[in-house]
Design a protein around this motif. Structure first.
Motif, PDB file in Angstrom:
ATOM      1  N   ALA A   1      -5.877   6.046  -3.647  1.00  0.00           N
ATOM      2  CA  ALA A   1      -7.374   5.122  -4.374  1.00  0.00           C
ATOM      3  C   ALA A   1      -7.981   4.257  -2.776  1.00  0.00           C
ATOM      4  O   ALA A   1      -9.267   4.147  -2.360  1.00  0.00           O
ATOM      5  CB  ALA A   1      -6.661   3.409  -4.945  1.00  0.00           C
ATOM      6  N   TYR A   2      -6.877   3.727  -1.827  1.00  0.00           N
ATOM      7  CA  TYR A   2      -7.139   4.356   0.209  1.00  0.00           C
ATOM      8  C   TYR A   2      -8.243   4.471   0.603  1.00  0.00           C
ATOM      9  O   TYR A   2      -9.165   4.441   0.697  1.00  0.00           O
ATOM     10  CB  TYR A   2      -5.662   3.624   0.626  1.00  0.00           C
ATOM     11  CG  TYR A   2      -5.826   2.669   1.674  1.00  0.00           C
ATOM     12  CD1 TYR A   2      -5.900   1.244   1.319  1.00  0.00           C
ATOM     13  CD2 TYR A   2      -6.603   2.852   2.393  1.00  0.00           C
ATOM     14  CE1 TYR A   2      -6.231   0.759   1.949  1.00  0.00           C
ATOM     15  CE2 TYR A   2      -6.836   1.834   3.873  1.00  0.00           C
ATOM     16  CZ  TYR A   2      -5.877   0.851   3.589  1.00  0.00           C
ATOM     17  OH  TYR A   2      -6.333  -0.233   4.809  1.00  0.00           O
TER      18      TYR A   2
ATOM     19  N   THR B   1      -8.917  -1.761  -4.213  1.00  0.00           N
ATOM     20  CA  THR B   1      -7.526  -1.684  -4.059  1.00  0.00           C
ATOM     21  C   THR B   1      -6.737  -2.095  -2.828  1.00  0.00           C
ATOM     22  O   THR B   1      -5.801  -2.824  -2.345  1.00  0.00           O
ATOM     23  CB  THR B   1      -7.903  -1.026  -3.194  1.00  0.00           C
ATOM     24  OG1 THR B   1      -8.830  -0.852  -1.881  1.00  0.00           O
ATOM     25  CG2 THR B   1      -9.257   0.723  -3.246  1.00  0.00           C
TER      26      THR B   1
ATOM     27  N   GLN C   1      -4.104  -5.417  -6.614  1.00  0.00           N
ATOM     28  CA  GLN C   1      -2.500  -4.522  -6.970  1.00  0.00           C
ATOM     29  C   GLN C   1      -1.514  -5.668  -7.313  1.00  0.00           C
ATOM     30  O   GLN C   1      -1.010  -5.345  -8.719  1.00  0.00           O
ATOM     31  CB  GLN C   1      -2.701  -3.978  -5.382  1.00  0.00           C
ATOM     32  CG  GLN C   1      -3.040  -2.620  -4.751  1.00  0.00           C
ATOM     33  CD  GLN C   1      -3.356  -1.584  -6.001  1.00  0.00           C
ATOM     34  OE1 GLN C   1      -2.053  -1.259  -6.784  1.00  0.00           O
ATOM     35  NE2 GLN C   1      -4.463  -1.337  -5.986  1.00  0.00           N
TER      36      GLN C   1
ATOM     37  N   ARG D   1     -11.879   3.350   0.448  1.00  0.00           N
ATOM     38  CA  ARG D   1     -12.181   2.158   1.400  1.00  0.00           C
ATOM     39  C   ARG D   1     -13.620   3.194   3.036  1.00  0.00           C
ATOM     40  O   ARG D   1     -13.578   4.219   2.909  1.00  0.00           O
ATOM     41  CB  ARG D   1     -10.780   1.949   2.533  1.00  0.00           C
ATOM     42  CG  ARG D   1      -9.937   1.122   2.138  1.00  0.00           C
ATOM     43  CD  ARG D   1     -10.354  -0.172   1.926  1.00  0.00           C
ATOM     44  NE  ARG D   1      -9.070  -0.858   1.235  1.00  0.00           N
ATOM     45  CZ  ARG D   1      -8.627  -1.976   1.362  1.00  0.00           C
ATOM     46  NH1 ARG D   1      -8.003  -2.394   3.366  1.00  0.00           N
ATOM     47  NH2 ARG D   1      -8.061  -2.382   1.014  1.00  0.00           N
TER      48      ARG D   1
ATOM     49  N   HIS E   1      -2.004   4.677  -5.175  1.00  0.00           N
ATOM     50  CA  HIS E   1      -3.565   3.057  -4.455  1.00  0.00           C
ATOM     51  C   HIS E   1      -3.443   4.182  -2.782  1.00  0.00           C
ATOM     52  O   HIS E   1      -4.165   3.970  -2.345  1.00  0.00           O
ATOM     53  CB  HIS E   1      -1.779   2.241  -3.751  1.00  0.00           C
ATOM     54  CG  HIS E   1      -2.655   1.147  -3.362  1.00  0.00           C
ATOM     55  ND1 HIS E   1      -1.812  -0.332  -2.873  1.00  0.00           N
ATOM     56  CD2 HIS E   1      -4.189   0.503  -3.196  1.00  0.00           C
ATOM     57  CE1 HIS E   1      -3.056  -1.139  -2.153  1.00  0.00           C
ATOM     58  NE2 HIS E   1      -4.305  -0.526  -2.698  1.00  0.00           N
TER      59      HIS E   1
ATOM     60  N   PHE F   1       0.610  -0.837   0.179  1.00  0.00           N
ATOM     61  CA  PHE F   1       0.314   0.255  -0.503  1.00  0.00           C
ATOM     62  C   PHE F   1       0.893   1.553  -0.161  1.00  0.00           C
ATOM     63  O   PHE F   1       0.284   2.278   0.608  1.00  0.00           O
ATOM     64  CB  PHE F   1      -0.983   0.005   1.639  1.00  0.00           C
ATOM     65  CG  PHE F   1      -1.798  -1.134   1.576  1.00  0.00           C
ATOM     66  CD1 PHE F   1      -2.963  -1.683   0.794  1.00  0.00           C
ATOM     67  CD2 PHE F   1      -0.954  -2.242   2.701  1.00  0.00           C
ATOM     68  CE1 PHE F   1      -3.288  -2.968   0.096  1.00  0.00           C
ATOM     69  CE2 PHE F   1      -2.158  -3.493   2.863  1.00  0.00           C
ATOM     70  CZ  PHE F   1      -2.770  -3.985   1.666  1.00  0.00           C
TER      71      PHE F   1
END
Length: 270
Positions: free
Chosen positions: A14-15, A217, A222, A19, A11, A6
């Protein structure tokens, strides 16, 4: 074993975007604390905080909240977020927390502890917690579900296709489910006053694109994206199109209800 993931900026972004922030879980953790210990809620530490969605939920209950993470990219996203004034962030490994012994009232880790060196983390949490302080670890299973009218079962069959396609790319350290890691940590925790809880269903209304974005995610997605970007994109598009066709809509902005299945455990230091 501590695993570093992560950490890419895309990434991390996007997290932050996709999330789910589980305020229902925070309510349960605070209820546990209030029953178990004197109301001395000065410092909470959220370990493996990522982009800080869970960290900021602790702010109303503590004088000071510190989110820690090993990833600079994740912390950059956390700092870019709208943070209450009593929330700050520190970069450090989960097994080496920059706090004095007995200084912390609550140590949490939300969907992160399965990546830590579990025994070293438990020892470090024990070191920084005051007597009467609490440890709370939260995560969820991969099999999220969708609700939409009377076709939810059909949609979830398609979701299962998504998860099955990603399973070969799942980190072998996690096994088929991370629940066992948390059960082992629960068994290893020496505190006699502890509670295991499963499973709490957290529901959120969001666009279908938000569901796809959240699955993207996952560490398994990934890894697929790193190995074969075209196949990752094809898989996402295929699942999206199947869901849209089954829903008989054309826009991924169409709202659905997402069900995330959380489990968690809490413990109070003697």
């Amino acid at each position: 074993m501590a695993v570093r993931l992560f950490e890419g900026k895309q990434h991390a972004a996007a997290y932050l975007q996709y999330r789910v922030a589980p305020h229902e879980l925070i309510n349960r953790i605070m209820s546990f604390m209030e029953k178990k210990t004197e109301k001395q809620f000065t410092l909470a530490v959220d370990v493996g905080c990522g982009s800080g969605q869970g960290t900021i939920l602790l702010a109303p209950y503590f004088t000071k909240v510190v989110g820690t993470d090993v990833s600079p990219a994740q912390l950059e996203m956390a700092l870019a977020n709208s943070n209450p004034p009593n929330v700050s962030y520190r970069q450090c490994p989960a097994e080496e927390l920059p706090f004095a012994s007995g200084e912390v009232d609550l140590v949490t880790a939300m969907t992160a502890a399965h990546w830590f060196d579990c025994q070293r983390f438990l020892q470090e949490a024990d070191r920084v917690l005051r007597p009467g302080g609490c440890l709370a670890l939260v995560s969820y299973t991969m099999d999220m579900e969708l609700e939409y009218g009377d076709i939810s079962d059909k949609l979830n069959d398609i979701c299962k296709e998504f998860y099955a396609a990603l399973l070969p790319f799942r980190n072998p350290y996690l096994g088929s489910s991370s629940v066992k890691i948390y059960l082992d940590m629960f068994a290893s925790c020496p505190y006699p006053d502890k509670e295991w809880n499963e499973c709490l269903h957290v529901k959120r209304t969001l666009p279908l694109s938000g569901y796809i974005g959240m699955v993207e995610t996952f560490s398994s997605y990934q890894l697929l994206q790193q190995k074969d970007p075209a196949e990752a994109e094809r898989l996402s598009n295929d699942i999206r199109n199947k869901l849209l066709s089954t829903m008989k809509v054309s826009s991924a902005d169409t709202e659905v209800t997402l069900i995330v299945k959380y489990f968690y455990w809490s413990a109070c230091k003697p």
